[in-house]
Design a protein around this motif. Sequence first.
Motif, PDB file in Angstrom:
ATOM      1  N   TYR A  15       0.822  -1.210   0.000  1.00 28.70           N
ATOM      2  CA  TYR A  15       0.000   0.000   0.000  1.00 28.70           C
ATOM      3  C   TYR A  15       0.857   1.261   0.000  1.00 28.70           C
ATOM      4  N   GLU A  61      -1.116  -4.602   5.771  1.00 33.83           N
ATOM      5  CA  GLU A  61      -0.538  -3.592   6.659  1.00 33.83           C
ATOM      6  C   GLU A  61       0.266  -2.576   5.849  1.00 33.83           C
ATOM      7  N   LYS A  75      -1.330   4.080   6.438  1.00 36.23           N
ATOM      8  CA  LYS A  75      -2.668   3.543   6.676  1.00 36.23           C
ATOM      9  C   LYS A  75      -3.222   4.185   7.936  1.00 36.23           C
ATOM     10  N   TYR A 118      -9.388  -3.158   3.891  1.00 35.88           N
ATOM     11  CA  TYR A 118      -8.045  -3.203   3.302  1.00 35.88           C
ATOM     12  C   TYR A 118      -7.204  -4.090   4.226  1.00 35.88           C
ATOM     13  N   TRP A 161      -8.950  -3.509  -2.636  1.00 37.19           N
ATOM     14  CA  TRP A 161      -9.763  -3.622  -1.426  1.00 37.19           C
ATOM     15  C   TRP A 161     -10.604  -4.864  -1.593  1.00 37.19           C
ATOM     16  N   PRO A 187      -5.765   2.871   3.748  1.00 41.56           N
ATOM     17  CA  PRO A 187      -4.521   3.370   3.159  1.00 41.56           C
ATOM     18  C   PRO A 187      -4.754   4.704   2.452  1.00 41.56           C
TER      19      PRO A 187
END
Length: 252
Positions: free
Chosen positions: A39, A92, A96, A89, A209, A101
């Motif tokens: 992300y 990690e 975020k 989402y 997502w 994110p």
Amino acid sequence: MRQLIYFGWEQAKSCLFPVIIFLSLAATQMVNVPGIARYDIIFLICIGTQLLMFLLRMETVDELKVIGVFHLIGLALELYKVHMGSWSYPEEAITKVFGVPLYSGFMYASVASYMCQAWRRLHLQLTHWPPTWTVILLSAAIYFNFYTHHFVYDIRWILKAVTLLLFLRTMVYFTVRTSTYAMPLSLAFVLIGFFIWIAENIATFFGAWSYPHQQQQWEVVHLGKISSWLLLVIVSFLIVALLKHLKEKRSS
């Protein structure tokens, strides 16, 4: 056929930012960069793309402002929807916040980027535009219904009917090379909403997502989501149109 090819090329150039987002989703799904969360990479790509497009004069200052506004609007909606469990989402990342994110706001901004680019490249003109105050009220009602429908009656179908009535006579004119074409604005809303739904299926396939029914394995996004994207397209177009209308009034 020549006109169609030229029209498609102008549309493709207008979709540059959304295409880069999709490519980054696909690339980061297939290639893992040690030490950097996926992300976070996508967020950096979005920031870098916008900076590069501006420096190369592919976007104007006004278009960059619109994209910034839509990033904030989209991020606010994402924070709320993730909190309500509409989607999630799972990965990690440093970038975020409250489970969302920061790159997610750019997915909304990419819709605005496309509209701004297409507006400029195809020289869009609108006729029979309704009073500004009605457009502002409709935009606000559509946007806040995304929040309130979790607690009170979902009025999306009422809002669609109001939109149809309000823009019944509104036509959008676009120019391809030296020829000008026209279509009802309501039809343009439906077409853009449908293609965004297709893009959403691609995005969820690459893990941008996940909806609750996609947690175990990927499945096609429900057709009902076209309805949500249609309303979002309407809000996006109305905000862009209002900003351009206000700018024209200031310069006249």
